[in-house]
Design a protein around this motif. Structure first.
Motif, PDB file in Angstrom:
ATOM      1  N   GLY A   1      23.450 -83.332  10.671  1.00 16.73           N
ATOM      2  CA  GLY A   1      24.175 -82.318  11.446  1.00 16.73           C
ATOM      3  C   GLY A   1      25.664 -82.326  11.137  1.00 16.73           C
TER       4      GLY A   1
ATOM      5  N   MET B   1      18.769 -79.347   5.739  1.00 19.65           N
ATOM      6  CA  MET B   1      18.565 -79.661   7.152  1.00 19.65           C
ATOM      7  C   MET B   1      17.074 -79.551   7.477  1.00 19.65           C
ATOM      8  SD  MET B   1      21.351 -78.391   9.904  1.00 19.65           S
ATOM      9  CE  MET B   1      20.922 -76.728  10.246  1.00 19.65           C
TER      10      MET B   1
ATOM     11  N   GLY C   1      14.610 -67.877  21.312  1.00 23.32           N
ATOM     12  CA  GLY C   1      15.650 -67.723  20.294  1.00 23.32           C
ATOM     13  C   GLY C   1      16.025 -69.018  19.607  1.00 23.32           C
TER      14      GLY C   1
ATOM     15  N   ILE D   1      21.398 -74.736  20.502  1.00 23.11           N
ATOM     16  CA  ILE D   1      22.543 -73.942  20.035  1.00 23.11           C
ATOM     17  C   ILE D   1      23.206 -73.236  21.222  1.00 23.11           C
ATOM     18  CG2 ILE D   1      22.324 -73.571  17.557  1.00 23.11           C
ATOM     19  CD1 ILE D   1      20.329 -71.449  17.925  1.00 23.11           C
ATOM     20  N   THR D   2      24.506 -73.122  21.127  1.00 24.02           N
ATOM     21  CA  THR D   2      25.263 -72.548  22.249  1.00 24.02           C
ATOM     22  C   THR D   2      24.766 -71.136  22.586  1.00 24.02           C
ATOM     23  OG1 THR D   2      26.932 -72.208  20.545  1.00 24.02           O
ATOM     24  CG2 THR D   2      27.427 -73.833  22.189  1.00 24.02           C
TER      25      THR D   2
ATOM     26  N   LEU E   1      14.869 -72.428  17.612  1.00 25.70           N
ATOM     27  CA  LEU E   1      13.743 -72.976  16.834  1.00 25.70           C
ATOM     28  C   LEU E   1      13.786 -74.496  16.726  1.00 25.70           C
ATOM     29  CD1 LEU E   1      13.806 -70.385  13.887  1.00 25.70           C
ATOM     30  CD2 LEU E   1      12.593 -70.221  16.068  1.00 25.70           C
ATOM     31  N   HIS E   2      14.782 -75.118  17.343  1.00 26.50           N
ATOM     32  CA  HIS E   2      14.897 -76.582  17.261  1.00 26.50           C
ATOM     33  C   HIS E   2      13.878 -77.217  18.215  1.00 26.50           C
ATOM     34  CE1 HIS E   2      18.897 -75.168  15.952  1.00 26.50           C
ATOM     35  NE2 HIS E   2      18.868 -76.225  15.155  1.00 26.50           N
ATOM     36  N   ASP E   3      13.021 -78.068  17.655  1.00 23.51           N
ATOM     37  CA  ASP E   3      12.032 -78.664  18.557  1.00 23.51           C
ATOM     38  C   ASP E   3      11.880 -80.178  18.428  1.00 23.51           C
ATOM     39  OD1 ASP E   3      10.671 -78.828  16.148  1.00 23.51           O
ATOM     40  OD2 ASP E   3       8.833 -77.887  16.867  1.00 23.51           O
TER      41      ASP E   3
ATOM     42  N   SER F   1      14.668 -77.158  26.859  1.00 25.36           N
ATOM     43  CA  SER F   1      15.567 -77.680  25.834  1.00 25.36           C
ATOM     44  C   SER F   1      16.249 -76.531  25.092  1.00 25.36           C
ATOM     45  CB  SER F   1      14.739 -78.507  24.832  1.00 25.36           C
ATOM     46  OG  SER F   1      15.549 -79.015  23.798  1.00 25.36           O
TER      47      SER F   1
ATOM     48  N   SER G   1      27.930 -79.378   9.481  1.00 28.56           N
ATOM     49  CA  SER G   1      29.178 -78.863  10.077  1.00 28.56           C
ATOM     50  C   SER G   1      30.308 -78.871   9.064  1.00 28.56           C
ATOM     51  CB  SER G   1      29.648 -79.740  11.233  1.00 28.56           C
ATOM     52  OG  SER G   1      28.717 -79.811  12.217  1.00 28.56           O
TER      53      SER G   1
END
Ligand code: B12
Length: 210
Positions: free
Chosen positions: A49, A62, A98, A149-150, A100-102, A146, A53
């Motif tokens: 991560g 990633m 919206g 992303i902002t 997709l991070h799991d 969970s 950045s």
């Protein structure tokens, strides 16, 4: 001898086979599944991560690191779940619409299962209406949301609004998590708790059902 540094390296390289070999070797050396997750997998993804950045790596890198982590987690999951006792309560978990991070959500779900909860995992990119349908049909004590992303924090708020509109506020305890969330945000949207990691999730879940 396998080390956390080696595991972190092969995850960053996206080497699925070596990730599984390193996890197996660490287990054989007596390391616990939860320590391997914390000191190997989560640390490696944090580095990925940071590199992302700083423009040192891109989405494909990633993605392969995420997949390698999941390969490692596949080996650890049965061990975590086996460690559990009688079902202590029912929890619906999911990553909001919206997003997709799991991986973090999966770890939270695994730890909760390992701690003896029945977990209904709705996956990722879950719209508010799907959460509500499941809350109505499954009647869990806890909903765990969970987001990573902002920009998807708004989906968390929308999900909470849907919980309120469905008349479920107070009937189901809601915990939220993910790096962009804060205690203040949890309070603002009407969630009961914001946890920083999977251990917090388990601790809080125990309190919520007691
Ligand atoms: C892997 C990854 C991806 C993978 C995800 C694969 C997957 N299956 O999850 C892919 C490549 C698909 C991806 C895509 C994107 N990503 Co990304 N990704 C990451 C990365 C490197 C790791 C995330 C991770 O899995 N961490 C490890 C887990 C274990 O940690 P965690 O999720 O935080 O979970 C822990 C806690 O937060 C907590 N927790 C989590 N949920 C919950 C819930 C409850 C109830 C509780 C109590 C606790 C809790 O417990 C967990 C375990 O301890 C992060 C960087 C980072 N360091 O986080 C960026 C990161 C999250 N991604 C980012 C971005 C920008 C994106 C993209 C928008 C990139 C793009 N331009 O397309 C897309 C978004 C796609 C989408 N719509 O969701 C940014 C978000 C910035 C922001 N603040 O908004 C980050 C921070 C990278 C960065 N430094 O810029 N990503």
């Amino acid at each position: 001898m396998a080390t956390y540094e080696e595991l972190m390296t092969v995850i960053q390289e996206g080497n699925f086979v070596e990730t599984q070999n390193q996890v197996k070797a660490l287990l054989a050396q007596g390391k616990s599944p939860s320590e391997i997750i914390q000191k190997g997998i989560i640390e490696a993804l944090d580095i990925v991560g940071k590199k992302f950045s700083e423009g040192e790596c891109y989405i494909p890198e990633m993605l392969v690191s995420a997949k390698a982590s999941q390969k490692g987690l596949e080996i650890l999951k049965p061990l975590l779940v086996k460690a559990g006792f009688q079902p202590k309560g029912k929890i619906v978990v999911g990553t909001v619409k919206g997003d997709l991070h799991d991986i973090g959500k999966n770890i939270v779900a695994m730890m909760l299962e390992g701690a003896g909860f029945q977990v209904i995992d709705l996956g990722y990119d879950v719209p508010p209406e799907r959460f509500i349908e499941t809350l109505k049909s499954e009647k869990p004590q806890i909903l765990a949301l969970s987001c990573l992303i902002t920009t998807t924090m708004i989906s968390m708020k929308n999900t909470m609004d849907a919980v309120k509109e469905a008349g479920l506020l107070g009937k189901v305890k809601v915990m939220i998590g993910g790096p962009p969330t804060t205690e203040g945000f949890a309070k603002k949207i009407g969630a009961d708790f914001r946890g920083k990691d999977a251990y917090d999730a388990v601790e809080q879940a125990r309190q919520m059902v007691s």
